[in-house]
Motif scaffolding. Structure first.
Motif, PDB file in Angstrom:
ATOM      1  N   ASP A  99      52.899  42.530  43.238  1.00  0.00           N
ATOM      2  CA  ASP A  99      51.908  41.175  42.822  1.00  0.00           C
ATOM      3  C   ASP A  99      50.640  40.482  43.770  1.00  0.00           C
ATOM      4  OD1 ASP A  99      54.756  40.663  41.438  1.00  0.00           O
ATOM      5  OD2 ASP A  99      55.848  39.677  43.144  1.00  0.00           O
ATOM      6  N   VAL A 100      49.977  40.389  42.910  1.00  0.00           N
ATOM      7  CA  VAL A 100      48.696  40.209  42.997  1.00  0.00           C
ATOM      8  C   VAL A 100      48.347  38.863  43.144  1.00  0.00           C
ATOM      9  CG1 VAL A 100      47.498  42.569  42.861  1.00  0.00           C
ATOM     10  CG2 VAL A 100      47.354  40.711  41.444  1.00  0.00           C
ATOM     11  N   THR A 101      47.382  38.271  43.805  1.00  0.00           N
ATOM     12  CA  THR A 101      46.415  36.721  43.517  1.00  0.00           C
ATOM     13  C   THR A 101      45.050  37.450  43.257  1.00  0.00           C
ATOM     14  OG1 THR A 101      47.444  36.453  45.775  1.00  0.00           O
ATOM     15  CG2 THR A 101      45.611  35.174  45.158  1.00  0.00           C
ATOM     16  N   VAL A 102      45.014  36.364  42.572  1.00  0.00           N
ATOM     17  CA  VAL A 102      43.974  35.653  41.456  1.00  0.00           C
ATOM     18  C   VAL A 102      43.050  35.789  42.645  1.00  0.00           C
ATOM     19  CG1 VAL A 102      42.408  35.165  39.485  1.00  0.00           C
ATOM     20  CG2 VAL A 102      45.094  36.091  39.263  1.00  0.00           C
ATOM     21  N   THR A 103      42.077  36.182  42.613  1.00  0.00           N
ATOM     22  CA  THR A 103      40.767  35.484  43.712  1.00  0.00           C
ATOM     23  C   THR A 103      39.431  36.050  42.889  1.00  0.00           C
ATOM     24  OG1 THR A 103      40.507  38.098  44.765  1.00  0.00           O
ATOM     25  CG2 THR A 103      41.815  36.664  45.714  1.00  0.00           C
ATOM     26  N   ASP A 104      39.175  36.291  41.713  1.00  0.00           N
ATOM     27  CA  ASP A 104      38.232  37.289  41.138  1.00  0.00           C
ATOM     28  C   ASP A 104      37.853  36.529  39.392  1.00  0.00           C
ATOM     29  OD1 ASP A 104      35.145  37.685  41.004  1.00  0.00           O
ATOM     30  OD2 ASP A 104      35.369  39.374  41.699  1.00  0.00           O
TER      31      ASP A 104
END
Length: 145
Positions: A99-104
Protein backbone atom coordinates in the motif's frame (compact mmCIF):
# COMPACT_ATOMS: atom_id res chain seq x y z
CA UNK A 1 -13.66 6.03 -79.22
CA UNK A 2 -15.34 5.17 -75.98
CA UNK A 3 -13.78 5.96 -72.63
CA UNK A 4 -14.82 4.00 -69.57
CA UNK A 5 -14.34 5.81 -66.32
CA UNK A 6 -13.57 3.61 -63.32
CA UNK A 7 -13.42 5.20 -59.91
CA UNK A 8 -10.19 4.50 -58.09
CA UNK A 9 -11.09 2.22 -55.12
CA UNK A 10 -7.83 3.07 -53.27
CA UNK A 11 -9.16 6.08 -51.27
CA UNK A 12 -12.20 4.08 -50.12
CA UNK A 13 -10.05 1.13 -49.07
CA UNK A 14 -7.60 3.42 -47.29
CA UNK A 15 -10.42 5.11 -45.39
CA UNK A 16 -11.89 1.77 -44.31
CA UNK A 17 -8.47 0.53 -43.19
CA UNK A 18 -7.91 3.72 -41.19
CA UNK A 19 -11.31 3.43 -39.48
CA UNK A 20 -10.63 -0.21 -38.62
CA UNK A 21 -7.23 0.67 -37.16
CA UNK A 22 -8.71 3.47 -35.05
CA UNK A 23 -11.40 1.14 -33.74
CA UNK A 24 -8.85 -1.46 -32.75
CA UNK A 25 -6.60 1.09 -31.04
CA UNK A 26 -9.44 2.56 -29.02
CA UNK A 27 -10.35 -0.88 -27.68
CA UNK A 28 -6.80 -1.52 -26.46
CA UNK A 29 -6.88 0.98 -23.58
CA UNK A 30 -6.31 -0.02 -19.99
CA UNK A 31 -8.98 0.11 -17.33
CA UNK A 32 -7.60 3.47 -16.23
CA UNK A 33 -10.93 4.97 -15.15
CA UNK A 34 -12.76 1.79 -14.28
CA UNK A 35 -14.76 2.24 -11.14
CA UNK A 36 -14.69 5.99 -10.71
CA UNK A 37 -17.87 7.97 -11.11
CA UNK A 38 -18.40 11.54 -12.27
CA UNK A 39 -18.00 12.79 -8.68
CA UNK A 40 -14.49 11.34 -8.38
CA UNK A 41 -15.44 8.32 -6.26
CA UNK A 42 -12.60 5.86 -6.85
CA UNK A 43 -13.81 3.14 -4.45
CA UNK A 44 -13.98 0.51 -7.21
CA UNK A 45 -11.02 1.78 -9.25
CA UNK A 46 -8.91 -1.00 -10.73
CA UNK A 47 -6.19 -0.79 -13.34
CA UNK A 48 -3.74 -3.27 -14.82
CA UNK A 49 -0.55 -2.51 -16.69
CA UNK A 50 3.16 -2.17 -16.09
CA UNK A 51 4.75 -0.93 -12.91
CA UNK A 52 8.26 0.34 -12.29
CA UNK A 53 10.13 2.26 -9.61
CA UNK A 54 11.77 5.66 -9.22
CA UNK A 55 15.41 5.95 -10.19
CA UNK A 56 17.78 6.93 -7.37
CA UNK A 57 18.47 10.27 -9.08
CA UNK A 58 15.04 11.52 -7.92
CA UNK A 59 15.98 11.24 -4.22
CA UNK A 60 15.45 14.61 -2.57
CA UNK A 61 13.59 16.17 -5.50
CA UNK A 62 10.16 17.73 -5.20
CA UNK A 63 7.23 15.70 -6.51
CA UNK A 64 4.21 17.11 -8.33
CA UNK A 65 2.34 17.32 -5.02
CA UNK A 66 5.13 19.41 -3.51
CA UNK A 67 6.41 16.71 -1.16
CA UNK A 68 10.02 15.55 -1.39
CA UNK A 69 10.68 12.09 -2.83
CA UNK A 70 12.43 9.77 -0.38
CA UNK A 71 13.24 6.20 -1.51
CA UNK A 72 12.53 4.84 1.99
CA UNK A 73 8.93 6.05 2.05
CA UNK A 74 5.94 4.14 0.70
CA UNK A 75 4.91 6.45 -2.12
CA UNK A 76 3.96 6.27 -5.79
CA UNK A 77 3.36 8.25 -8.95
CA UNK A 78 0.09 7.83 -10.84
CA UNK A 79 -1.20 9.88 -13.76
CA UNK A 80 -4.81 10.46 -12.68
CA UNK A 81 -5.51 9.51 -9.06
CA UNK A 82 -5.65 12.44 -6.62
CA UNK A 83 -2.64 13.13 -4.41
CA UNK A 84 -3.06 11.47 -1.02
CA UNK A 85 -4.93 8.47 -2.41
CA UNK A 86 -3.70 5.22 -0.89
CA UNK A 87 -3.42 2.50 -3.51
CA UNK A 88 -2.57 -1.18 -3.36
CA UNK A 89 -0.04 -2.21 -6.00
CA UNK A 90 0.13 -5.95 -6.64
CA UNK A 91 2.93 -7.63 -8.58
CA UNK A 92 0.85 -10.08 -10.62
CA UNK A 93 3.87 -12.32 -11.23
CA UNK A 94 4.35 -13.21 -7.57
CA UNK A 95 1.20 -11.93 -5.81
CA UNK A 96 3.08 -9.54 -3.49
CA UNK A 97 1.25 -6.32 -2.63
CA UNK A 98 2.09 -3.00 -0.99
CA UNK A 99 0.00 0.00 0.00
CA UNK A 100 1.48 3.32 -1.12
CA UNK A 101 0.35 6.95 -1.17
CA UNK A 102 0.10 8.85 -4.47
CA UNK A 103 2.38 11.89 -4.22
CA UNK A 104 3.49 12.40 -7.82
CA UNK A 105 2.42 12.27 -11.46
CA UNK A 106 3.71 9.65 -13.82
CA UNK A 107 4.95 7.37 -15.10
CA UNK A 108 5.47 9.02 -18.43
CA UNK A 109 6.03 5.88 -20.49
CA UNK A 110 3.24 4.35 -22.58
CA UNK A 111 1.76 1.25 -20.96
CA UNK A 112 3.19 2.01 -17.52
CA UNK A 113 0.55 2.82 -14.90
CA UNK A 114 2.53 3.35 -11.68
CA UNK A 115 6.00 4.17 -10.39
CA UNK A 116 6.66 3.17 -6.79
CA UNK A 117 9.36 4.21 -4.35
CA UNK A 118 12.44 2.01 -3.97
CA UNK A 119 11.23 0.64 -0.61
CA UNK A 120 7.88 -0.39 -2.13
CA UNK A 121 9.68 -1.88 -5.15
CA UNK A 122 11.86 -4.00 -2.86
CA UNK A 123 8.77 -5.33 -1.05
CA UNK A 124 7.15 -6.11 -4.41
CA UNK A 125 10.37 -7.82 -5.54
CA UNK A 126 10.72 -5.75 -8.71
CA UNK A 127 14.16 -4.20 -8.17
CA UNK A 128 15.98 -6.75 -10.31
CA UNK A 129 13.32 -6.91 -13.05
CA UNK A 130 12.78 -3.14 -13.14
CA UNK A 131 9.35 -3.45 -14.76
CA UNK A 132 6.61 -5.96 -13.93
CA UNK A 133 2.91 -6.41 -14.66
CA UNK A 134 0.86 -4.94 -11.80
CA UNK A 135 -2.69 -4.33 -10.66
CA UNK A 136 -3.58 -1.06 -8.92
CA UNK A 137 -6.65 -0.69 -6.70
CA UNK A 138 -7.72 2.13 -4.40
CA UNK A 139 -7.53 1.35 -0.67
CA UNK A 140 -8.49 4.80 0.59
CA UNK A 141 -9.53 7.85 -1.40
CA UNK A 142 -7.73 11.12 -0.76
CA UNK A 143 -9.34 13.28 1.87
CA UNK A 144 -11.14 16.38 0.60
CA UNK A 145 -9.00 19.56 0.56
Amino acid sequence: MTFHSRANPLPTRLLLLLLLALGLLSSCGSSRNAGNDSKGNYSKFSQSGLGSYYADKFNGRATASGSIYRPGQMTAAHNTLPFGTVIRVTNTRNGRSVDVTVTDRGPHTKGYIVDVSRRAAAQLDIIEAGVVPVRVTVVRAASAP
